[in-house]
Scaffold this motif. Structure first.
Motif, short mmCIF file in Angstrom:
data_model
loop_
_atom_site.label_atom_id
_atom_site.label_comp_id
_atom_site.label_asym_id
_atom_site.label_seq_id
_atom_site.Cartn_x
_atom_site.Cartn_y
_atom_site.Cartn_z
N LYS A 1 1.52 50.30 57.13
CA LYS A 1 1.02 50.93 55.90
C LYS A 1 2.13 51.09 54.87
CE LYS A 1 -2.68 53.51 58.20
NZ LYS A 1 -3.18 54.86 58.60
N THR A 2 3.31 51.51 55.32
CA THR A 2 4.42 51.76 54.39
C THR A 2 4.92 50.46 53.75
OG1 THR A 2 5.10 53.63 55.79
CG2 THR A 2 6.69 52.83 54.17
N ILE A 3 5.06 49.41 54.56
CA ILE A 3 5.54 48.13 54.03
C ILE A 3 4.58 47.58 52.98
CG2 ILE A 3 6.04 45.72 54.61
CD1 ILE A 3 7.03 46.75 57.35
N ILE A 4 3.29 47.62 53.27
CA ILE A 4 2.29 47.11 52.32
C ILE A 4 2.27 47.96 51.06
CG2 ILE A 4 -0.18 46.74 51.95
CD1 ILE A 4 -0.41 45.96 54.89
N LYS A 5 2.41 49.28 51.21
CA LYS A 5 2.38 50.18 50.05
C LYS A 5 3.59 49.96 49.14
CE LYS A 5 2.08 55.10 48.83
NZ LYS A 5 2.00 56.49 49.37
N ARG A 6 4.78 49.83 49.73
CA ARG A 6 6.01 49.70 48.94
C ARG A 6 6.26 48.27 48.44
NH1 ARG A 6 10.32 53.07 52.73
NH2 ARG A 6 9.38 55.15 52.46
N GLU A 7 5.98 47.29 49.29
CA GLU A 7 6.36 45.91 48.96
C GLU A 7 5.17 44.99 48.74
OE1 GLU A 7 9.27 44.52 51.88
OE2 GLU A 7 9.58 46.62 52.46
N GLY A 8 3.97 45.52 48.95
CA GLY A 8 2.79 44.68 48.84
C GLY A 8 2.60 43.84 50.10
N PHE A 9 1.53 43.06 50.12
CA PHE A 9 1.24 42.24 51.29
C PHE A 9 2.33 41.20 51.51
CE2 PHE A 9 -0.98 38.80 53.57
CZ PHE A 9 -1.48 39.53 54.64
N VAL A 10 3.01 40.81 50.43
CA VAL A 10 4.11 39.84 50.54
C VAL A 10 5.23 40.39 51.42
CG1 VAL A 10 5.82 38.50 49.23
CG2 VAL A 10 3.55 38.90 48.28
N GLY A 11 5.38 41.72 51.44
CA GLY A 11 6.42 42.34 52.26
C GLY A 11 6.25 42.07 53.74
N MET A 12 5.02 41.81 54.17
CA MET A 12 4.78 41.49 55.58
C MET A 12 5.32 40.11 55.95
SD MET A 12 3.43 44.14 56.85
CE MET A 12 3.08 43.45 58.45
N TYR A 13 5.60 39.31 54.93
CA TYR A 13 6.14 37.97 55.17
C TYR A 13 7.55 37.84 54.62
CZ TYR A 13 1.64 36.37 56.88
OH TYR A 13 0.50 36.22 57.63
N ALA A 14 8.28 38.97 54.61
CA ALA A 14 9.68 38.96 54.17
C ALA A 14 10.49 38.06 55.10
CB ALA A 14 10.24 40.38 54.18
N GLY A 15 11.31 37.22 54.52
CA GLY A 15 12.13 36.32 55.33
C GLY A 15 11.35 35.20 55.98
N TYR A 16 10.22 34.82 55.38
CA TYR A 16 9.36 33.80 55.98
C TYR A 16 10.10 32.46 56.11
CZ TYR A 16 5.35 30.73 56.78
OH TYR A 16 4.49 29.81 57.30
N LYS A 17 10.83 32.06 55.06
CA LYS A 17 11.53 30.78 55.10
C LYS A 17 12.62 30.77 56.17
CE LYS A 17 10.72 29.60 50.24
NZ LYS A 17 11.35 29.34 48.92
N SER A 18 13.37 31.87 56.24
CA SER A 18 14.43 31.95 57.25
C SER A 18 13.83 32.00 58.65
CB SER A 18 15.31 33.18 57.02
OG SER A 18 14.53 34.37 57.07
N PHE A 19 12.67 32.64 58.77
CA PHE A 19 11.98 32.69 60.06
C PHE A 19 11.55 31.29 60.49
CE2 PHE A 19 8.27 32.99 62.78
CZ PHE A 19 8.62 33.98 63.69
N LEU A 20 10.95 30.54 59.57
CA LEU A 20 10.52 29.18 59.90
C LEU A 20 11.72 28.31 60.27
CD1 LEU A 20 7.71 28.00 57.45
CD2 LEU A 20 7.56 28.45 59.89
N LEU A 21 12.82 28.48 59.52
CA LEU A 21 14.03 27.71 59.81
C LEU A 21 14.50 27.98 61.23
CD1 LEU A 21 16.30 25.87 58.69
CD2 LEU A 21 17.49 27.95 57.99
#
Length: 412
Positions: free
Chosen positions: A269-289
């Motif tokens: 709830k906090t991540i979505i509220k502060r950073e939006g739904f995009v915050g749930m995919y923070a570091g997506y490119k580095s994660f895929l790498l």
């Protein structure tokens, strides 16, 4: 020979018509009759949808042509008595007397021929149903085996993963005091486990649901690519597919492990509220790498070592203990090569709204400039330990699950 009692049967009517229409023909051999018998049996075996094309008229034409080629027409202009008696008795075949499946003769080189059984509609439907059941069982087995293996390794080794994440999150040089602090609170080492399992189980199931079919298709000799290429493509495809579940799970888990949140729901709830739904995919490119590199190295090395071992052993399948041993070796190799990607992924996911790093390359440059090259290998010890043991648990559970699920495979 069995006499026909039911004169309304289609076989009796067809045979009678053929005999009557050809009784005046001049024959010199009973081989002509054999042609007639085969034609009659074949016409009876065809479905009703084909009866129009296999009419009595068409059979007469085919029979006459075949008879001339096979036996010829008698020069005396008379029908042989033996043939006449055979013709009259031909219509006395019972409907169930000749129930052999129709066959098709396929020409081979050198003039030889081979018989190929023609499947009826019922046989084709039965075969399709069996194939469908096998495919469903295979898909469910892949899904369950992946879920069991993922849950097993995550539950067993979560504390080591927590220590590794805390060490990677520390900036500057990491001393003994920092390492001791990373071990604080035995209960906190399991922080976020339940929330992580909610994501790990479906992600692992999805991974193997993609990995196994893609590997099987690309390993087909008709595709014409080496086995390791098929495994490479399958692992990469599965990693991308599973990332849609893995990344949000990893973001919540990482922030709970460093103490930012006390529960998975609060974190979500906090991540979505502060950073939006995009915050749930923070570091997506580095994660895929990291994940694509990790999965490709781990699964290709596991499959290649497994294949080499099975060829030497002369067995088609590994047992759980053998799978654990090979998985440990593959895990240790993978962990060593992918630690820098994992450190960058952790930093990108933990920065939140601070935005210390603008991207993967920016994070790499700043870490090397501010903390030295060694910063890219922070937590390498716990990571190699965790993943080598994890590889043993994961692949051991995977092979065991496959063996157990194979017992419920549909019979041929």
């Amino acid at each position: 020979m069995v006499a026909v009692t039911d004169r309304s049967s289609s076989r009796y009517a067809l045979a009678t018509e053929l005999v009557n229409s050809t009784s005046s023909k001049k024959l010199s051999s009973s081989s002509h009759l054999n042609t007639l018998v085969v034609l009659a049996v074949t016409s009876e075996a065809y479905p009703r949808s084909h009866q129009g094309r296999r009419s009595a008229k068409g059979l007469r034409r085919a029979w006459c042509a075949g008879g001339r080629n096979a036996a010829g027409i008698g020069a005396a202009g008379k029908t042989s008595p033996s043939v006449s008696s055979s013709l009259s008795s031909f219509a006395a075949f019972a409907p169930n007397e000749m129930k052999r499946s129709p066959v098709e003769y396929l020409p081979l080189r050198g003039g030889a021929k081979i018989k190929k059984k023609i499947k009826t509609a019922e046989e084709e439907a039965l075969e399709k149903a069996k194939q469908f059941r096998k495919e469903v069982h295979k898909a469910i087995s892949n899904l369950l085996a992946g879920a069991i293996a993922g849950a097993s390794v995550e539950s067993a080794l979560y504390p080591i993963d927590t220590i590794k994440t805390r060490l990677q999150a520390m900036k500057g040089s990491v001393g003994m005091k920092d390492k001791v602090m990373a071990l604080r609170g035995s209960n906190s080492l399991y922080s976020g486990l339940l929330g992580n399992l909610v994501g790990v189980i479906p992600a692992s199931a999805l991974f193997f649901t993609v990995y196994e079919p893609v590997k099987e298709k690309l390993s087909d000799p008709k595709v014409g690519i080496p086995g390791w290429c098929a495994q490479f493509a399958a692992a990469a495809s599965a990693a991308v597919s599973a990332s849609c579940i893995r990344v949000p799970t990893e973001v919540v888990k990482s922030r709970m492990q460093v103490g930012q949140f006390k529960s998975a729901m609060v974190a979500l709830k906090t991540i979505i509220k502060r950073e939006g739904f995009v915050g749930m995919y923070a570091g997506y490119k580095s994660f895929l790498l990291r994940d694509i590199t990790f999965d490709v190295i781990e699964f290709v090395s596991y499959e290649q070592i497994k294949q080499f071992y099975l060829e030497r052993k002369g067995s088609p399948q590994l047992n759980a203990l053998e799978g654990s041993g090979i998985g440990a070796v593959a895990g240790a190799l993978t962990a060593t090569f992918t630690t820098p990607f994992d450190v960058i992924k952790t930093r990108m996911m933990l920065q939140g709204t601070n935005k210390v790093y603008t991207g993967v390359m920016d994070c790499t440059r700043k870490m090397i400039a501010e903390e030295g090259m060694g910063s890219l290998f922070k937590g390498v010890g716990p990571r190699v330990t965790w993943i080598s043991i994890g590889g043993a648990v994961f692949f051991g559970a995977l092979e065991k699950a496959k063996t157990l699920l194979q017992k419920w495979a549909p019979e041929d």
